[in-house]
Structures are given as C-alpha cells and as structure tokens.
Enzyme design. Structure first.
Site, mmCIF file in Angstrom:
data_model
loop_
_atom_site.group_PDB
_atom_site.id
_atom_site.type_symbol
_atom_site.label_atom_id
_atom_site.label_comp_id
_atom_site.label_asym_id
_atom_site.label_seq_id
_atom_site.Cartn_x
_atom_site.Cartn_y
_atom_site.Cartn_z
ATOM 1 C CB CYS A 1 -8.560 -17.335 44.447
ATOM 2 S SG CYS A 1 -7.114 -16.824 45.682
ATOM 3 C CG ASP B 1 -30.798 -28.456 8.651
ATOM 4 O OD1 ASP B 1 -30.003 -27.539 8.156
ATOM 5 O OD2 ASP B 1 -30.391 -29.633 9.016
#
Length: 565
Positions: free
Chosen positions: A102, A521
């Site tokens: 599971c 940037d």
C-alpha cells in the site's frame, strides 16, 4: 527440500546496508530461486517481515529533509499509522498476513507492526510477491522527488525508465544513455531501489495497462501491446500477479468519479485517455497556469477560460507519433490534476504522461522546499504567500532549448512571437487542427539546416539557433531525462552564442534541475532586491534554488501589478 536460511549483511555504496537472504548456496532475489543453474519463478510467496531485501538511503545531503522526515522503519510505521499522504511515493509498505502492499495514506485498517515491511519502490514490493492494494491504488502515487534531485546514475536511470526508455530500447539502451554496462545498471538499481530496470519498467507497464483498461474500450490484446508488453500472455500474467485480478475483472473494478485514488474517466477511447495526475502537498496551480499562459506559443499551445477555470492544451512530439494533451486548472479534491491525452499511438501513453508530470512539476516535494526556503528570513514571507509554488518543466526539452535561444535578450512576449513564427514556418502540421493547435514543434534535424530569414532576427542569433539545433540533432548535446546535468551544461556553454543564462535556463526547465539560480536574470535580481535577499545567501537554499528563483520572479511580477505590495 528445505534449505537453512542465513542473513548476510552487505554494505553497499554510500553507507547503505541491507540483508540478503540466502538459502544454502543459492541466492533468492526478487522471488526467483536458482538451484543448480535452474531458475524456479513459481516458488514466490509474500515474505515475512524482515525476510527480504529492504534498503533506504541513510540521512545525508542527498536525502530530502522536510517536517516529519522518515529515516527508520519505526518512523515510517508512524507515518502509516497517521495515514500521512506527504510520504505517498516516498516509500511503500507491505503486510505479510494479506500479501498486499500500500501507500502510506491507505485508508484500510492499520496492520500490526510485526506484519509490516517497507519498500522504496512499488516494483520492489511486487518483486517480493505482494500485490497492489485495491483501495489505495499505490501505483497511482506521485513520483519521489528524490529522483529529480539526484544527479547520480540511479537518479538518471529512474528518470529514463519513467520516460519509457526500457520499453523502447531495452536495458541495453538504458545503459547506453547512462554510459554504464547493463550489468552495472542492474546492480546499482537493485542495490538502491530494490528492483532492476526490467522490474521497474514492468511495474510501469502494469500501471499503464490499468489506465487503458479502465478508461478506454480497447480490446485487451490491443492494450497489452500499447502498454509495452511483449505478449498477451505476459500481460495477463502480470495483471493477475500485481492486481490479483484478470484484465476483465480489473476493467470492471475501476474507481468511481468520487474516488480519491486511481485514474478517472468514462470508457471512451475516442475522447482521449482521461487521467488523474497525482501530486503531494499544496499546489500553487494559478501560478503554474500564469507561467504557461505568458509563454504559450501560437500553433502548439493554447490557454482557454477565465483565471481559476483555465484549460491548457498543447501538442506533443512523441517517439511513435504525435499527441495533444490538455489539463484543467481546477484541482481534484483528492490531490490530482485533471489531464486528457489524445495520442496517435497509444504506445506513447507512458511517455506522454511523464512529460506532462514534468511540465507541471507534479513530483515535487513542497514540504521539503517550504522547510528549507522558509528558514531564510528573506524568503519566508514569499513562501508563506505562495505555498506549494512549483517550477514548471518542459514537455519537450529540445523545443525548450530552441525557445530559450529565441528568448535571448528580448522580452517574454517578443520571444513568444518569434517562436510562433518559427512554428508557422517550420513546424509539422497536424493531420487535423484542434482548436488553435495546428502544428507540432519542428524537429532539430529540420531546424539545423534552416535559414530563419522569416524570423527577422540578427544574423548572430540565427547562427546560434542553427548551432544549438545541429548539436541536438547530432547528439553533441543530449537533453533526455537521464542526461548528466553538469556535462550537458558544460557542452551547452561550449557552443557559440550560448551563455550562462541560456545554459542555466535549459538546465532548469529542460533537464528539471531543482537547484538552479539565474543571478544574471533581471527579474530575479529585482525580486531579490524586493525581498531583501543577497546572492551570498543562496548556498543555504540548496538543493531548491530553482524554487527560490520562482518566488523571486513572482515577487517582481507583484511589484509590477497595480495594487500589489
């Protein structure tokens, strides 16, 4: 005949430790018993706790560290007891008394500790004889964020297997991409994730087959080959082994629309394959759609609808054909992104699904990111403002590289217009347009010999475009999911006209590196000034500097909007 069992501790690379079970002088690995050179595959049974090979990385810089990090079986069991969905995909647990494995958040009754064992992958659990739980659908969990962070051979191999390389090229092809022998790849994967490349690909094929069984009306034989199985018999045996159902029974056992787990959709192959793409933690979906909308290229991408209910659509170039993918902005209550794939060849389903997951950054770990970045004074307010901020990747890394060059030293809008002109002039027309989608992005081979006169760019920029497309076409630069990021960035910087910004941007989005900071940037610098952050502080943000950069981009955008702080 009964063989005496002895446990031999084996120490692997990087301090890992495991116990390999040996019966007499013959090894039992992945459920296969070999006696005098004869392999018996039908001697498999769900092992008792502690009887199989279970390995997890030790605490270290490569392992993610978020609130509630699990590093021991006892702490993993606590996560299971609390049904903590944060760890879905990080590990799986299996119950020896039921033979089922599971996800940690499974809603079933919590088993006793002595009956529970833990596995790093679903394939490892399947290899030890456990079948998938029908309630929690452990095969539908988000991928582990660890594979996005790791740059070693195992991390690269996991990304390539997820992209379907083993199905298309076999283990030899995977090894060639990595620069290792097939035996080395097998050994490293077995050591670190508990399963080899074939077992990992098999688990993925089974998941693909389940999706097709439950969402299309295709015949089982067609599904078998579309999912990558070599024969119908192999398909039938695998489905029975993993799901304890025949393909027909699995088709009728699909979850309803209200189900939290598994794929969703009506059985209508003509309307595409509907998917629920799972993610973990908070997901800042509006910011992802804003990012994609600002850069959407006419002809290959389309955004429709109002903010909060938008739909993103784009064309895909895939190994066996083309496709159209669409995703909705409204998230499912159980933690999924609604997606629908229209493919010319369903063999591309696994590849298309993984590329959409990378584009929307669905395997990210927002808990780890939030804990690391939230500890920085400058970033803490930004993290609080946008919990679960993602870093969109690329559906096609080669396309992203071309678009990065087109965006050099121009605005986002100007780069977008240039890319649209490129698609119109050189793109591959679709057989039938779909809304505003008319083309697939041109291949690197075609662009390498193009003049680009139609784009109206400076000659130096056209030369750079031809240089990078030629490098992509001849393999000088490879942007596949398993590419070595450092070597790829070095190769990019060696191309005329490619500087640090372009190479870093391609590394961040094309290769999915979560630890890139483009300090050159302008928008990043503006966001850092607004937040009061300094570049010298960036080492403390590792390995999540890409997410820090997205926070700075959003902070800069907030400053430009009227009424925003």
């Amino acid at each position: 005949m009964i063989f005496p069992v002895r446990h031999r501790p084996v120490h692997g690379r990087n301090g890992y430790r495991r116990h390999r079970v040996r019966h007499g002088t013959d090894a039992v690995e992945s459920g296969r018993l070999t006696i005098l050179g004869i392999a018996f595959h039908n001697a498999r049974r769900p092992p008792r706790a502690g009887e199989h090979d279970v390995r997890f990385p030790p605490v270290g810089p490569r392992r993610r560290a978020h609130h509630g990090t699990v590093t021991t079986d006892d702490s993993r069991y606590k996560a299971v007891c609390s049904r903590d969905a944060r760890f879905d995909g990080d590990f799986f647990f299996a119950v020896s008394t039921t033979g089922i494995y599971c996800r940690p958040s499974c809603p079933a009754t919590t088993p006793k500790r002595q009956n529970v064992s833990f596995f790093p992958t679903a394939a490892a659990a399947q290899g030890s004889g456990f079948r998938a739980c029908r309630r929690c659908r452990p095969d539908a969990v988000p991928g582990s964020a660890e594979w996005n962070v790791r740059a070693d051979a195992v991390g690269r191999a996991m990304r390539l297997i997820g992209d379907g390389v083993v199905d298309r090229e076999g283990v030899a092809g995977l090894a060639a991409h990595l620069g290792y022998s097939a035996r080395q790849v097998q050994r490293q994967l077995n050591a670190e994730v508990g399963a080899g490349p074939i077992a990992l690909a098999r688990a993925q094929r089974a998941h693909t087959a389940r999706i097709l069984l439950q969402t299309t009306t295709m015949r089982a034989a067609e599904i078998a080959f579309a999912a990558g199985f070599a024969s119908v018999r192999q398909f039938n045996d695998t489905i029975r082994e993993i799901y304890a159902l025949t393909p027909s029974e699995l088709r009728t056992a699909k979850p309803g629309r209200s189900s939290r787990y598994g794929s969703v959709g009506t059985a209508n192959g003509g309307a595409g394959v509907p998917l629920r793409l799972a993610y973990r933690g908070p997901y800042a979906v509006a910011e992802v759609f804003d990012h994609l909308a600002a850069r959407a290229v006419t002809g290959i991408e389309e955004i429709t609808g109002e903010r909060g209910a938008r739909r993103y659509r784009r064309t895909l170039r895939l190994p066996n054909g083309t496709g159209i993918a669409e995703a909705g902005e409204r998230l499912g209550a159980g933690g999924w992104l609604e997606c629908r794939l229209h493919l010319s060849d369903l063999r591309d389903l696994t590849t298309a699904t993984q590329r959409m997951r990378r584009l929307f950054d669905l395997d990210a770990d927002p808990y780890a990111v939030g804990e690391r970045l939230g500890a920085a004074a400058a970033l803490a307010p930004l993290v609080t403002r946008r919990p679960g901020l993602r870093a969109p990747g690329a559906a096609d890394p080669d396309e992203l590289a071309v678009r990065a060059v087109l965006g050099q030293q121009v605005s986002v809008a100007a780069g977008r217009r240039l890319a649209g002109a490129l698609v119109t002039s050189y793109g591959q027309p679709l057989g039938a347009p779909s809304g505003a989608l008319t083309h697939a992005f041109p291949t690197s081979d075609r662009l390498a010999a193009a003049s680009f006169d139609e784009l109206g760019m400076p000659g130096s920029r056209r030369d750079t475009l031809r240089t990078i497309t030629a490098a992509l076409a001849d393999g000088t630069v490879s942007l596949d999911p398993g590419a070595d990021r450092d070597e790829t960035e070095k190769a990019l910087l060696g191309l005329r006209g490619i500087g640090p910004w372009t190479a870093g941007y391609i590394r961040m989005r094309g290769l999915g590196d979560p630890d890139v900071l483009l300090t050159g940037d302008a928008a990043v610098r503006a966001g850092m000034r607004h937040a009061g952050a300094e570049a010298v502080d960036a080492e403390a943000w590792r390995p999540w500097r890409t997410y820090a950069m997205h926070h700075f981009w959003n902070a800069a955008a907030d400053r430009r909007r009227p009424g925003e702080a």
